[in-house]
Design a protein around this motif. Structure first.
Motif, PDB file in Angstrom:
ATOM      1  N   ALA A 117       0.825  -1.213   0.000  1.00 65.03           N
ATOM      2  CA  ALA A 117       0.000   0.000   0.000  1.00 65.03           C
ATOM      3  C   ALA A 117       0.859   1.264   0.000  1.00 65.03           C
ATOM      4  O   ALA A 117       0.327   2.370  -0.129  1.00 65.03           O
ATOM      5  CB  ALA A 117      -0.936   0.000   1.203  1.00 65.03           C
ATOM      6  N   GLY A 118       2.178   1.116   0.140  1.00 63.66           N
ATOM      7  CA  GLY A 118       3.079   2.252   0.018  1.00 63.66           C
ATOM      8  C   GLY A 118       2.935   3.317   1.088  1.00 63.66           C
ATOM      9  O   GLY A 118       3.281   4.462   0.874  1.00 63.66           O
ATOM     10  N   GLY A 119       2.424   2.952   2.247  1.00 63.28           N
ATOM     11  CA  GLY A 119       2.288   3.922   3.328  1.00 63.28           C
ATOM     12  C   GLY A 119       1.003   4.721   3.295  1.00 63.28           C
ATOM     13  O   GLY A 119       0.907   5.785   3.909  1.00 63.28           O
ATOM     14  N   GLU A 120       0.009   4.221   2.603  1.00 59.60           N
ATOM     15  CA  GLU A 120      -1.248   4.953   2.462  1.00 59.60           C
ATOM     16  C   GLU A 120      -1.880   5.286   3.816  1.00 59.60           C
ATOM     17  O   GLU A 120      -2.335   6.407   4.041  1.00 59.60           O
ATOM     18  CB  GLU A 120      -2.225   4.147   1.613  1.00 59.60           C
ATOM     19  N   ARG A 121      -1.909   4.329   4.735  1.00 58.92           N
ATOM     20  CA  ARG A 121      -2.514   4.589   6.056  1.00 58.92           C
ATOM     21  C   ARG A 121      -1.699   5.621   6.830  1.00 58.92           C
ATOM     22  O   ARG A 121      -2.259   6.505   7.483  1.00 58.92           O
ATOM     23  CB  ARG A 121      -2.633   3.294   6.850  1.00 58.92           C
ATOM     24  N   ALA A 122      -0.381   5.506   6.762  1.00 54.61           N
ATOM     25  CA  ALA A 122       0.473   6.468   7.465  1.00 54.61           C
ATOM     26  C   ALA A 122       0.224   7.883   6.948  1.00 54.61           C
ATOM     27  O   ALA A 122       0.154   8.838   7.722  1.00 54.61           O
ATOM     28  CB  ALA A 122       1.940   6.091   7.294  1.00 54.61           C
ATOM     29  N   GLN A 123       0.094   7.997   5.644  1.00 52.83           N
ATOM     30  CA  GLN A 123      -0.132   9.300   5.043  1.00 52.83           C
ATOM     31  C   GLN A 123      -1.483   9.879   5.469  1.00 52.83           C
ATOM     32  O   GLN A 123      -1.588  11.071   5.773  1.00 52.83           O
ATOM     33  CB  GLN A 123      -0.060   9.175   3.520  1.00 52.83           C
ATOM     34  N   MET A 124      -2.500   9.038   5.523  1.00 51.68           N
ATOM     35  CA  MET A 124      -3.822   9.493   5.937  1.00 51.68           C
ATOM     36  C   MET A 124      -3.783   9.995   7.394  1.00 51.68           C
ATOM     37  O   MET A 124      -4.332  11.059   7.711  1.00 51.68           O
ATOM     38  CB  MET A 124      -4.832   8.347   5.818  1.00 51.68           C
ATOM     39  N   ILE A 125      -3.105   9.262   8.256  1.00 50.61           N
ATOM     40  CA  ILE A 125      -3.007   9.667   9.661  1.00 50.61           C
ATOM     41  C   ILE A 125      -2.158  10.932   9.800  1.00 50.61           C
ATOM     42  O   ILE A 125      -2.488  11.836  10.578  1.00 50.61           O
ATOM     43  CB  ILE A 125      -2.461   8.507  10.515  1.00 50.61           C
ATOM     44  N   LEU A 126      -1.085  11.022   9.036  1.00 49.42           N
ATOM     45  CA  LEU A 126      -0.243  12.222   9.061  1.00 49.42           C
ATOM     46  C   LEU A 126      -1.066  13.460   8.699  1.00 49.42           C
ATOM     47  O   LEU A 126      -0.937  14.507   9.333  1.00 49.42           O
ATOM     48  CB  LEU A 126       0.940  12.073   8.109  1.00 49.42           C
ATOM     49  N   ARG A 127      -1.914  13.336   7.707  1.00 50.90           N
ATOM     50  CA  ARG A 127      -2.767  14.464   7.326  1.00 50.90           C
ATOM     51  C   ARG A 127      -3.638  14.904   8.511  1.00 50.90           C
ATOM     52  O   ARG A 127      -3.829  16.101   8.739  1.00 50.90           O
ATOM     53  CB  ARG A 127      -3.631  14.103   6.128  1.00 50.90           C
ATOM     54  N   ALA A 128      -4.135  13.945   9.261  1.00 47.18           N
ATOM     55  CA  ALA A 128      -4.938  14.283  10.446  1.00 47.18           C
ATOM     56  C   ALA A 128      -4.070  14.948  11.521  1.00 47.18           C
ATOM     57  O   ALA A 128      -4.520  15.889  12.186  1.00 47.18           O
ATOM     58  CB  ALA A 128      -5.608  13.024  11.002  1.00 47.18           C
ATOM     59  N   TYR A 129      -2.836  14.483  11.691  1.00 44.65           N
ATOM     60  CA  TYR A 129      -1.915  15.109  12.654  1.00 44.65           C
ATOM     61  C   TYR A 129      -1.685  16.587  12.320  1.00 44.65           C
ATOM     62  O   TYR A 129      -1.440  17.398  13.205  1.00 44.65           O
ATOM     63  CB  TYR A 129      -0.545  14.434  12.638  1.00 44.65           C
ATOM     64  N   MET A 130      -1.734  16.927  11.049  1.00 48.95           N
ATOM     65  CA  MET A 130      -1.414  18.276  10.617  1.00 48.95           C
ATOM     66  C   MET A 130      -2.573  19.268  10.791  1.00 48.95           C
ATOM     67  O   MET A 130      -2.349  20.474  10.763  1.00 48.95           O
ATOM     68  CB  MET A 130      -0.978  18.266   9.143  1.00 48.95           C
ATOM     69  N   VAL A 131      -3.780  18.780  10.989  1.00 55.28           N
ATOM     70  CA  VAL A 131      -4.962  19.653  11.062  1.00 55.28           C
ATOM     71  C   VAL A 131      -4.806  20.809  12.056  1.00 55.28           C
ATOM     72  O   VAL A 131      -5.091  21.955  11.711  1.00 55.28           O
ATOM     73  CB  VAL A 131      -6.244  18.824  11.348  1.00 55.28           C
ATOM     74  N   PRO A 132      -4.324  20.582  13.292  1.00 59.41           N
ATOM     75  CA  PRO A 132      -4.242  21.707  14.225  1.00 59.41           C
ATOM     76  C   PRO A 132      -3.283  22.809  13.792  1.00 59.41           C
ATOM     77  O   PRO A 132      -3.413  23.952  14.227  1.00 59.41           O
ATOM     78  CB  PRO A 132      -3.742  21.078  15.534  1.00 59.41           C
ATOM     79  N   PHE A 133      -2.329  22.494  12.924  1.00 62.40           N
ATOM     80  CA  PHE A 133      -1.332  23.469  12.487  1.00 62.40           C
ATOM     81  C   PHE A 133      -1.838  24.370  11.368  1.00 62.40           C
ATOM     82  O   PHE A 133      -1.248  25.406  11.085  1.00 62.40           O
ATOM     83  CB  PHE A 133      -0.057  22.760  12.018  1.00 62.40           C
ATOM     84  N   GLN A 134      -2.892  23.952  10.676  1.00 61.57           N
ATOM     85  CA  GLN A 134      -3.548  24.715   9.610  1.00 61.57           C
ATOM     86  C   GLN A 134      -2.638  25.073   8.432  1.00 61.57           C
ATOM     87  O   GLN A 134      -2.656  26.200   7.939  1.00 61.57           O
ATOM     88  CB  GLN A 134      -4.203  25.972  10.177  1.00 61.57           C
ATOM     89  N   PRO A 135      -1.860  24.099   7.939  1.00 63.04           N
ATOM     90  CA  PRO A 135      -1.119  24.358   6.710  1.00 63.04           C
ATOM     91  C   PRO A 135      -2.054  24.201   5.511  1.00 63.04           C
ATOM     92  O   PRO A 135      -3.214  23.811   5.668  1.00 63.04           O
ATOM     93  CB  PRO A 135      -0.057  23.257   6.712  1.00 63.04           C
ATOM     94  N   ARG A 136      -1.551  24.478   4.334  1.00 61.14           N
ATOM     95  CA  ARG A 136      -2.306  24.249   3.103  1.00 61.14           C
ATOM     96  C   ARG A 136      -1.784  22.942   2.500  1.00 61.14           C
ATOM     97  O   ARG A 136      -0.887  22.962   1.657  1.00 61.14           O
ATOM     98  CB  ARG A 136      -2.138  25.421   2.139  1.00 61.14           C
ATOM     99  N   ILE A 137      -2.340  21.829   2.928  1.00 54.58           N
ATOM    100  CA  ILE A 137      -1.895  20.516   2.461  1.00 54.58           C
ATOM    101  C   ILE A 137      -2.546  20.206   1.118  1.00 54.58           C
ATOM    102  O   ILE A 137      -3.772  20.261   0.994  1.00 54.58           O
ATOM    103  CB  ILE A 137      -2.229  19.410   3.480  1.00 54.58           C
ATOM    104  N   LEU A 138      -1.712  19.882   0.146  1.00 55.25           N
ATOM    105  CA  LEU A 138      -2.244  19.490  -1.155  1.00 55.25           C
ATOM    106  C   LEU A 138      -3.018  18.190  -1.022  1.00 55.25           C
ATOM    107  O   LEU A 138      -2.612  17.287  -0.297  1.00 55.25           O
ATOM    108  CB  LEU A 138      -1.108  19.306  -2.154  1.00 55.25           C
ATOM    109  N   GLN A 139      -4.101  18.111  -1.739  1.00 59.06           N
ATOM    110  CA  GLN A 139      -4.943  16.915  -1.663  1.00 59.06           C
ATOM    111  C   GLN A 139      -4.591  15.880  -2.725  1.00 59.06           C
ATOM    112  O   GLN A 139      -5.199  14.829  -2.783  1.00 59.06           O
ATOM    113  CB  GLN A 139      -6.416  17.314  -1.763  1.00 59.06           C
ATOM    114  N   GLY A 140      -3.639  16.166  -3.525  1.00 62.47           N
ATOM    115  CA  GLY A 140      -3.219  15.198  -4.526  1.00 62.47           C
ATOM    116  C   GLY A 140      -2.420  15.889  -5.599  1.00 62.47           C
ATOM    117  O   GLY A 140      -2.260  17.112  -5.557  1.00 62.47           O
ATOM    118  N   PRO A 141      -1.877  15.115  -6.496  1.00 61.09           N
ATOM    119  CA  PRO A 141      -2.021  13.668  -6.582  1.00 61.09           C
ATOM    120  C   PRO A 141      -1.296  12.974  -5.429  1.00 61.09           C
ATOM    121  O   PRO A 141      -0.276  13.451  -4.966  1.00 61.09           O
ATOM    122  CB  PRO A 141      -1.391  13.319  -7.925  1.00 61.09           C
ATOM    123  N   GLU A 142      -1.879  11.877  -4.981  1.00 61.31           N
ATOM    124  CA  GLU A 142      -1.302  11.130  -3.868  1.00 61.31           C
ATOM    125  C   GLU A 142      -0.167  10.245  -4.372  1.00 61.31           C
ATOM    126  O   GLU A 142      -0.262   9.651  -5.432  1.00 61.31           O
ATOM    127  CB  GLU A 142      -2.368  10.257  -3.210  1.00 61.31           C
TER     128      GLU A 142
END
Length: 180
Positions: A117-142
């Motif tokens: 899966a190439g770290g798909e779950r880790a990446q999804m959780i990392l995105r959630a970790y970043m929410v309180p910091f309020q960066p502009r996270i690109l949504q893709g391409p993944e």
């Protein structure tokens, strides 16, 4: 005009980690850029350490690098269905520094892992970790680099045209998001 500053954070401390290789390939494809690879070899977050000695200098350096970067790329392995402790620890420490270095910062997230899966779950959780910091996270391409130890040649370049095209598209999108 000078080259943009691109900061790379690898969730793996190993010198020859595939996540480090992926960051370097991302910087190559973002080009032209002044690429800085952050050092996440930090002490474990400890409130007593913070109270007694303050923010460690390595943590403050990381926070300052984030604040000064025009864009940030983060690549994480997947350990036990989540991002590495190294990366989480760095995020926890930076959250304790003054200012808001992540606020509105353009960020691209990617992962390289041994699994299919190439770290798909880790990446999804990392995105959630970043929410309180309020960066502009690109949504893709993944980009989830599976069987990552087999995806780089001896020079550290990606061998798969598919992965390289996806990474190039992600970096071009990050350039636009960062205003370059």
């Amino acid at each position: 005009m000078s080259n943009p500053i691109l900061l790379g954070l690898s969730g793996s401390l190993r010198q020859n980690a595939t996540n480090r290789k992926l960051l370097r390939e991302a910087a190559r494809l973002f080009n032209p850029v002044s690429f800085v690879e952050a050092d996440l070899n930090l002490p474990l977050y400890d409130g007593d350490l913070e109270d007694g000695e303050g923010i460690p200098s390595a943590v403050q350096t990381l926070s300052d690098q984030i604040a000064q970067a025009d864009a940030v790329i983060i690549s994480t392995p997947e350990y036990n269905k989540g991002p590495s402790g190294v990366l989480k620890n760095a995020l926890d420490w930076v959250s304790r520094t003054r200012g808001k270095p992540w606020m509105d910062k353009p960020v691209a997230v990617m992962s390289a892992a041994a699994g299919r899966a190439g770290g798909e779950r880790a990446q999804m959780i990392l995105r959630a970790y970043m929410v309180p910091f309020q960066p502009r996270i690109l949504q893709g391409p993944e980009l989830h680099l599976a069987s990552s130890s087999n995806e780089f040649n001896e020079q550290g370049k990606l061998t798969s045209e598919h992965y390289e095209k996806t990474l190039h598209a992600l970096m071009q999108k990050l350039r636009v998001e960062a205003g370059f």
